[in-house]
Design an enzyme around this catalytic site. Structure first.
Site: not given
Ligand code: DX5
Length: 230
Positions: A39, A70, A179
């Protein structure tokens, strides 16, 4: 018609213990994970400041796991090449940060990298619908992005279902990822709504046995996804 699918559970490294990254990667691999999520947060698009491409490079050096980058960043067109160069296998960027997503989708796929588009909780999925045929993954955030361990937003379930209906209607191979806040209590709701990729950070690394957590999450998700009507 829902395509028969093997559901993926993808651990998010946001909740991993970075003092022993290699061991953490082995633990999730032991649980059958084939992907991990990095992330990347820029402290502007979301309140947290997290990782850059060097973490992707380290994961690729330490393990055979595939890496989902991401990008929770304001400038995904500028950031994406850094993550591709670092070895990301999939790059997911946000529609809110990229009003013209097609060129970036094409650029990523042209470099042999899977391409995904994400929406925050406050963004309708309408903008994703015309992109599904040119994307490898669509991501519905089921928390306000920024930090691990946040509570699952069940109000996002209709967004997941709407995308699933569109994917099934077009028999499109694009994956559908949920998510945020995915754990033993929420994974079945997300999978029943149609998510076939479930990202879990705290739900995996917050468990004393991450490998067992992944196996249980995947079994529950697969049963819920396969048991969907239609
Ligand atoms: C945005 C991040 C998190 C992370 C999952 O905050 O994208 O959602 O991947 O973290 P958990 O599973 O702990 O909510």
């Amino acid at each position: 018609m829902t395509l028969a699918r093997t559901v993926d559970v993808v651990p998010s490294l946001l909740s991993a213990d970075f003092s022993r990254l290699a061991a953490e990667l082995r633990r999730v691999q032991d649980g059958g994970a084939e992907w991990v999520t990095v992330d990347a947060m820029d402290g502007h698009f979301v309140p947290n400041l997290s990782f850059g491409p060097d973490l992707v490079r380290a994961v690729k050096r330490l393990s055979p796991l595939r890496v989902d980058a991401h990008l929770m960043v304001t400038n995904p067109e500028a950031a994406a090449p850094w993550f591709v160069k670092a070895g990301a296998d999939r790059v997911i960027f946000h529609l809110e940060a990229c009003p013209e997503p097609e060129p970036l989708l094409r650029a990523l796929r042209g470099q042999g990298v899977e391409a995904g588009v994400a929406v925050k909780p406050g963004t309708p999925v309408d903008g994703l619908l015309p992109l599904l045929a040119q994307s490898d993954l669509a991501l519905v955030m089921t928390v306000e992005p920024g930090f691990g361990g946040a509570a699952f937003l069940s109000a996002m379930l209709p967004k997941i279902s709407a995308l699933r209906r569109a994917l099934d209607a077009g028999a499109l191979p694009c994956r559908l990822q949920a998510d945020g806040g995915i754990n033993l209590e929420t994974v079945e709701a997300a999978a029943s709504a149609g998510a076939d990729v479930l990202v879990a950070g705290h739900g995996v690394f917050g468990n004393p046995d991450p490998a067992a957590a992944i196996r249980t999450l995947r079994a529950k998700a697969q049963a819920a996804y396969s048991g969907r009507a239609g």
